[in-house]
Design an enzyme around this catalytic site. Structure first.
Site: not given
Lengths: 51, 275
Positions: B115, B176, B202-203, B224-225
């Site tokens: 990645k 994040g 992301a996001g 993820n987050t």
């Protein structure tokens, strides 16, 4: 001393050790045959949590 | 991997029942890719990976810290054996650093997949398109399977595909931030023109964001987050899994077109008060 012996001495027994010698990545298969010389710069990294 | 959920409708065989996607010859039944960062414990991370039924997870590469008690810990030992580890180049500020991360990981036995992230400024965490392009070219020539993390720029996505990248990973919003899909129109174009899988990365802060990404036609999402910081990460991972299935199923079913104004869904004739 080989890279494998160095890792053993550093107590790095995890599944993946990522090693650079003098700026070049060292394939895992050759850890036990690459002899380190005086003045070699060795970097040891590992996989960590990340996104 | 079974992707069918009996409670999500009756998609026919051959569509949703075997609804896989492929990156460089490797087939994935799960369209939910997990990042492994920011979990409170390795156990919580592992539970989330299991609940998500993820088949691919990202890992970062860092120097061993000989002074820290966990400095030698290897996160991969807490992961299921059958998930594909996707090393990222997080921390790389330049193309050269990204290439170095990827080669180091591969030499150490991690998959020759990457990645690709080139992020020069930690304040905004936005990817450098030029550095990403340069690093992609070098890593592709070196035999890597390259999944570049990019801003939602359709022209850049097409350029990277032209180089031979095996997927493109446009951001929904900054890493994040949890703000969801802020560039829907650009992502729509990326999906429309893509000849490789599109992974929204992301996001994505809520399951509904993931559903929306799949409805827009993304092939997968990377989260993820939003899962890692949930009070119950495994439950949130399951929620994202269901949202991904729902969004994908809705996409396959054929979404209606949006209209400017209301359109009656009940008959407009035969009214009790006369027509």
């Amino acid at each position: 001393m080989t890279i494998a012996q160095l890792l053993e001495r550093l107590e790095i027994t995890s599944r993946y050790a990522l090693v650079e010698r003098n700026g070049c990545p060292v394939p895992r298969e050759s850890f036990s045959v690459v002899e380190l010389a005086a003045g070699d710069e060795v970097v040891v990294a590992r996989p960590v949590a990340g996104g | 991997m079974p992707t069918a959920e009996p409670d999500l409708g009756h998609a026919s065989e051959g569509t949703a029942m075997s609804d896989e996607f492929t990156i460089n010859g490797r087939t994935f039944g799960s369209r939910l890719i997990l990042g492994t960062g920011r979990y409170a414990t390795l156990d919580a991370m592992r539970s989330a990976v299991d609940a998500a039924q993820a088949e691919m997870v990202t890992v970062a590469v860092r120097l061993v810290d000989f002074d820290a008690p966990t400095g030698k810990a290897d996160i991969t030992e807490a992961l299921p054996d059958d998930v594909l580890l996707l090393p990222n180049t997080a921390g790389a500020r330049t193309a050269e650093e990204a290439v170095r991360f990827a080669r180091l990981a591969r030499a150490g036995g991690l998959p020759a997949w990457v990645k690709l992230e080139v992020i020069p400024d930690q304040r905004y965490l936005l990817p450098d398109p030029v550095g990403t392009l340069e690093a992609a070219e070098e890593l592709l020539a070196d035999g890597f399977t390259v999944l570049p993390y990019i801003n939602a720029d359709p022209v850049l996505a097409a350029r990277l595909e032209g180089l031979g990248c095996h997927a493109v990973m446009p951001l929904g919003s900054p890493i994040g931030s949890g703000r969801g899909l802020k560039l829907r129109d650009s992502i729509r174009i990326i999906v429309e023109q893509a000849t490789v899988p599109v992974v929204i990365d992301a996001g994505l802060g809520a399951p509904s964001h993931a559903a929306e990404a799949l409805e827009l036609g993304a092939d997968a999402v990377l989260v993820n987050t939003a899962i890692a910081v949930a009070d119950e990460p495994a439950v949130m991972a399951d929620a994202f899994r269901l949202a991904v299935l729902a969004g994908r199923r809705g996409r396959l079913a054929g979404l209606m077109e949006e209209r400017e104004r209301g359109t009656a869904s009940s008959p407009t004739s035969g009214l009790l008060g006369g027509s």
